[in-house]
Design a protein around this motif. Structure first.
Motif, PDB file in Angstrom:
ATOM      1  N   UNK A 385       0.822  -1.219   0.000  1.00 50.76           N
ATOM      2  CA  UNK A 385       0.000   0.000   0.000  1.00 50.76           C
ATOM      3  C   UNK A 385       0.849   1.258   0.000  1.00 50.76           C
ATOM      4  N   UNK A 386       2.035   1.211   0.610  1.00 53.87           N
ATOM      5  CA  UNK A 386       2.906   2.388   0.603  1.00 53.87           C
ATOM      6  C   UNK A 386       3.404   2.704  -0.804  1.00 53.87           C
ATOM      7  N   UNK A 387       3.451   1.707  -1.676  1.00 56.31           N
ATOM      8  CA  UNK A 387       3.844   1.941  -3.058  1.00 56.31           C
ATOM      9  C   UNK A 387       2.845   2.774  -3.830  1.00 56.31           C
ATOM     10  N   UNK A 388       1.628   2.885  -3.309  1.00 63.52           N
ATOM     11  CA  UNK A 388       0.598   3.702  -3.952  1.00 63.52           C
ATOM     12  C   UNK A 388       0.720   5.173  -3.575  1.00 63.52           C
ATOM     13  N   UNK A 389       1.606   5.507  -2.639  1.00 66.46           N
ATOM     14  CA  UNK A 389       1.873   6.894  -2.260  1.00 66.46           C
ATOM     15  C   UNK A 389       3.030   7.353  -3.137  1.00 66.46           C
ATOM     16  N   UNK A 390       2.744   8.187  -4.119  1.00 64.06           N
ATOM     17  CA  UNK A 390       3.683   8.416  -5.226  1.00 64.06           C
ATOM     18  C   UNK A 390       5.065   8.848  -4.742  1.00 64.06           C
ATOM     19  N   UNK A 407       4.258  -6.438  -3.911  1.00 67.62           N
ATOM     20  CA  UNK A 407       5.199  -5.582  -4.617  1.00 67.62           C
ATOM     21  C   UNK A 407       5.984  -4.667  -3.680  1.00 67.62           C
ATOM     22  N   UNK A 408       7.242  -4.449  -4.007  1.00 70.27           N
ATOM     23  CA  UNK A 408       8.051  -3.365  -3.452  1.00 70.27           C
ATOM     24  C   UNK A 408       8.340  -2.399  -4.587  1.00 70.27           C
ATOM     25  N   UNK A 409       7.923  -1.143  -4.440  1.00 70.43           N
ATOM     26  CA  UNK A 409       8.247  -0.110  -5.411  1.00 70.43           C
ATOM     27  C   UNK A 409       9.478   0.625  -4.907  1.00 70.43           C
ATOM     28  N   UNK A 512      20.984  14.622 -27.653  1.00 70.55           N
ATOM     29  CA  UNK A 512      21.893  14.980 -26.575  1.00 70.55           C
ATOM     30  C   UNK A 512      21.209  15.204 -25.239  1.00 70.55           C
ATOM     31  N   UNK A 513      19.882  15.295 -25.233  1.00 69.24           N
ATOM     32  CA  UNK A 513      19.157  15.459 -23.974  1.00 69.24           C
ATOM     33  C   UNK A 513      19.017  14.122 -23.249  1.00 69.24           C
ATOM     34  N   UNK A 514      18.991  14.170 -21.940  1.00 68.43           N
ATOM     35  CA  UNK A 514      18.595  13.027 -21.124  1.00 68.43           C
ATOM     36  C   UNK A 514      17.161  13.246 -20.659  1.00 68.43           C
ATOM     37  N   UNK A 515      16.426  12.149 -20.502  1.00 71.19           N
ATOM     38  CA  UNK A 515      15.039  12.242 -20.033  1.00 71.19           C
ATOM     39  C   UNK A 515      14.637  10.892 -19.454  1.00 71.19           C
ATOM     40  N   UNK A 516      13.859  10.907 -18.393  1.00 74.52           N
ATOM     41  CA  UNK A 516      13.404   9.652 -17.796  1.00 74.52           C
ATOM     42  C   UNK A 516      12.127   9.166 -18.465  1.00 74.52           C
ATOM     43  N   UNK A 517      11.878   7.880 -18.321  1.00 78.95           N
ATOM     44  CA  UNK A 517      10.674   7.217 -18.846  1.00 78.95           C
ATOM     45  C   UNK A 517      10.097   6.441 -17.673  1.00 78.95           C
ATOM     46  N   UNK A 518       9.032   6.979 -17.031  1.00 79.11           N
ATOM     47  CA  UNK A 518       8.569   6.404 -15.773  1.00 79.11           C
ATOM     48  C   UNK A 518       7.051   6.429 -15.600  1.00 79.11           C
ATOM     49  N   UNK A 519       6.316   5.696 -16.438  1.00 79.77           N
ATOM     50  CA  UNK A 519       4.875   5.571 -16.196  1.00 79.77           C
ATOM     51  C   UNK A 519       4.602   4.773 -14.926  1.00 79.77           C
ATOM     52  N   UNK A 520       3.413   4.928 -14.367  1.00 71.92           N
ATOM     53  CA  UNK A 520       3.062   4.184 -13.153  1.00 71.92           C
ATOM     54  C   UNK A 520       1.562   4.168 -12.926  1.00 71.92           C
ATOM     55  N   UNK A 521       1.132   3.276 -12.082  1.00 73.69           N
ATOM     56  CA  UNK A 521      -0.266   3.225 -11.644  1.00 73.69           C
ATOM     57  C   UNK A 521      -0.276   3.012 -10.134  1.00 73.69           C
ATOM     58  N   UNK A 522      -1.189   3.710  -9.455  1.00 79.22           N
ATOM     59  CA  UNK A 522      -1.230   3.695  -7.991  1.00 79.22           C
ATOM     60  C   UNK A 522      -2.665   3.460  -7.544  1.00 79.22           C
ATOM     61  N   UNK A 523      -2.903   2.328  -6.901  1.00 74.01           N
ATOM     62  CA  UNK A 523      -4.235   1.986  -6.399  1.00 74.01           C
ATOM     63  C   UNK A 523      -4.216   2.169  -4.885  1.00 74.01           C
ATOM     64  N   UNK A 524      -4.817   3.266  -4.439  1.00 78.44           N
ATOM     65  CA  UNK A 524      -4.720   3.675  -3.039  1.00 78.44           C
ATOM     66  C   UNK A 524      -5.132   2.551  -2.102  1.00 78.44           C
ATOM     67  N   UNK A 525      -4.302   2.356  -1.090  1.00 79.89           N
ATOM     68  CA  UNK A 525      -4.557   1.331  -0.093  1.00 79.89           C
ATOM     69  C   UNK A 525      -4.196  -0.073  -0.529  1.00 79.89           C
ATOM     70  N   UNK A 527      -1.548  -1.075  -3.807  1.00 79.04           N
ATOM     71  CA  UNK A 527      -0.169  -1.186  -4.280  1.00 79.04           C
ATOM     72  C   UNK A 527       0.076  -0.130  -5.353  1.00 79.04           C
ATOM     73  N   UNK A 528       1.347   0.046  -5.683  1.00 82.86           N
ATOM     74  CA  UNK A 528       1.739   0.933  -6.774  1.00 82.86           C
ATOM     75  C   UNK A 528       2.751   0.239  -7.662  1.00 82.86           C
ATOM     76  N   UNK A 529       2.781   0.641  -8.926  1.00 80.63           N
ATOM     77  CA  UNK A 529       3.747   0.119  -9.893  1.00 80.63           C
ATOM     78  C   UNK A 529       4.341   1.299 -10.652  1.00 80.63           C
TER      79      UNK A 529
END
Length: 607
Positions: A385-390, A407-409, A512-525, A527-529
């Motif tokens: 559930x803590x993984x759902x807290x962004x 899951x562990x995020x 030459x730019x750097x950029x992150x790629x980080x989609x996610x889903x968070x189901x409160x209470x 888990x989060x991915x």
């Protein structure tokens, strides 16, 4: 003092000053996302410690606005205080001026500290408050200086020289480029306020801001002179000699307003989103309002910086694999032993691992790597559930033990002298539900679609953002944070203006730019991915339609394949994942011992 006592102390000042409300932002005089403790006034008054938010206190009420990353954390931290949580971009949430208008009524006077609010923010606020029945804004008051009795001092940490072997371009070469860019904007000079811009320009680094290697200062550039406004106690004899050799004059930090008044050129460029309102109003010359040219300069990495990023990612990948191997051994112990509720068995105590110990272990493994300096942000280790807290950050009060299930995020990063890293992995600790597997796979699909993308040079990250969300949207799922941000070269882990985001952000993406790629889903209470790599934008091909670009993964770390529902992946997505894992194994395995190498081989097996 409790939060409510602090509110009352602020109200006493407001009453003396005849103010109906006072506004406290998250920023400092340099409009940084992360700020020195001295300027954490919004956190002090409210108790909410997220990196983004604005607190407003009236004589009878209090409210705090923040974004979706912090909704869950803010609700918890504001509990028991007068502050009402205002969820930005959610239906029914009033704007700050609308709320003030309702709470305070027409003709009221509202206060804020012009030193910690940008010129644009204040100008917009003045206009918006005027529409709420002629409410006026006063900008010359810092009540925290009266009521925050144990307020931390402005940092006096020493500055250090950033070597050319990592910077790849000298200070005087950068200043020459900046002056050329100013001439193109018909500007004679500029005030540089953003701390990471100053550090990049001067090839200096510091430790004034937690996790960000910057130092408190201003830089004033004219056609002939460059002046660094800084507390001189921060300058070692070596740095003083370096600045003198580069033709950089030094003046006291607090003299920047005088420097602006004495500025002798015809005009000056000010970025109204960076320069604070108080300094903006000090200028007596013509102002050229424009984005600082340094923002985009530093986002395009030179060959030396790119090589440094790859070196830093190699070190970070080694540390991550050592960590994941350690965690997998713990998972094996948990599976193999039958233990009672006390965590013991006939084989002896079963090791207990918590969110905090996970964070500590990973940091210790990174610290073993050459050129390691610090973490790049506070580690997010959220179990179930803590993984759902962004933007969850474990504390001794919230820390929970891991179990061999769910899951562990883990979102983390490091500052190495040759580069900055940012990586997220969602790790299956044991049995998962079908919902967890499906959500994980959908997030992975979005991540891979960004990695696979080919696009014309100059496209905006907003135009590409949908690739990360399309599979999620089909299932009625979404996330409200951005999909990606730039990353600095041994600088701030968040670097712009380019990014992947649903909201329109026109900053172009270029090679030459750097950029992150980080989609996610968070189901409160529940888990989060989230799955994140840091990418480098590189040339793809040139056609009659122009130059096309692509992404290269800089991050080197296996992505957990155990939660994947393979049937949900396209052939091209499977092919990308297998090829990525092949490269991860080939690159990292020579740096591991036999046991770690065997673990990595299994983690990188084709699916």
């Amino acid at each position: 003092m409790t939060v409510n006592q602090r509110i009352e102390a602020l109200r006493e000042v407001m009453q003396r000053e005849h103010l109906a409300a006072f506004i406290l932002p998250s920023t400092d005089p340099h409009q940084g996302e992360y700020v020195p403790d001295h300027w954490k006034g919004r956190e002090w008054i409210s108790g909410f410690n997220g990196s983004a938010g604005t607190a407003v206190v009236t004589m009878t009420s209090a409210a705090l606005w923040t974004d979706s990353r912090y909704f869950i954390a803010a609700e918890e931290q504001l509990r028991g205080t007068e502050f009402q949580l205002m969820k930005l971009k959610m239906p029914g949430t009033p704007t700050i001026p609308e709320w003030i208008g309702k709470e305070c009524g027409a003709g009221a006077e509202v206060g804020l500290d012009g030193m910690v609010n940008s010129a644009n923010a204040v100008k917009d606020l003045i206009a918006d408050l005027r529409q709420q029945g002629g409410i006026t804004l006063r900008t010359n008051l810092d009540p925290l200086s009266q009521i925050w009795k144990d307020r931390p001092a402005i940092p006096e940490n020493p500055v250090e020289i950033y070597p050319m072997e990592y910077a790849g371009e000298s200070c005087h070469e950068k200043i020459a480029r900046i002056r050329k860019a100013l001439r193109e904007k018909h500007a004679d000079g500029m005030l540089m306020s953003a701390l990471d811009d100053i550090a990049w320009t001067l090839n200096l680094r510091g430790t004034d801001v937690h996790c960000n290697p910057v130092f408190v200062s201003y830089l004033l550039i004219s056609t002939k002179d460059v002046t660094l406004y800084i507390n001189k106690v921060k300058l070692t004899p070596q740095v003083e000699a370096y600045l003198a050799a580069e033709g950089i004059a030094v003046a006291p930090y607090e003299d920047v307003a005088k420097g602006l008044k004495d500025y002798f050129e015809y005009n000056i460029l000010l970025d109204p989103d960076e320069v604070n309102y108080t300094l903006y109003k000090q200028v007596t010359r013509e102002i050229v309002e424009a984005e600082s040219p340094v923002k985009r300069m530093k986002t395009v990495k030179n060959p030396t910086e790119i090589a440094g990023f790859k070196s830093a990612m190699l070190k970070d990948g080694i540390a991550m694999v050592k960590f994941l191997h350690w965690l997998d051994k713990w998972k094996g112990d948990q599976r193999d032993r039958s233990h009672d509720s006390l965590g013991t068995s006939d084989q002896g105590p079963v090791p207990l691992i918590s969110e905090l110990s996970v964070s500590d272990k990973l940091e210790s493994l990174r610290a073993e790597q050459p050129l390691y300096r610090d973490i790049s942000f506070d580690t997010i280790a959220g179990y179930q559930a803590h993984g759902a807290i962004v933007h969850y950050e474990a504390t001794p009060e919230t820390d929970i033990p891991l179990k061999p299930e769910g899951f562990l995020l883990l979102d983390s990063g490091a500052q190495y002298l040759d580069g900055t890293t940012d990586i997220t992995r969602t790790i299956a600790l044991g049995p998962l539900t079908e919902v967890q597997k499906r959500v994980y796979t959908l997030v992975l699909k979005g991540h891979i679609q960004i990695e696979l993308c080919k696009f014309p040079s100059g496209a905006s990250g907003t135009q590409l953002d949908v690739l990360a969300r399309e599979a999620l949207w089909r299932e009625g799922l979404n996330y409200l944070h951005g999909t990606g941000h730039g990353v600095g070269t041994y600088l701030n882990v968040h670097e712009g203006p380019h990014q992947f985001r649903m909201e329109w952000k026109p900053a172009p993406l270029v090679a030459g730019m750097t950029i992150t790629d980080e989609p996610g889903i968070y189901l409160e209470g529940k888990f989060g991915v989230r799955i994140e790599n840091t990418l480098l934008i590189t040339p793809y091909k040139e056609t009659q339609f122009g130059q096309f670009l692509q992404f290269e993964s800089l991050t080197l770390c296996p992505i957990d394949t155990t939660p994947i529902v393979k049937e949900l992946l396209l052939d091209e997505e499977i092919a990308w994942l297998n090829q990525y894992h092949k490269r991860v194994f080939a690159t990292l395995s020579p740096h591991l011992d036999d046991e770690e190498k065997e673990w990595l081989k299994q983690a990188c097996k084709a699916i």
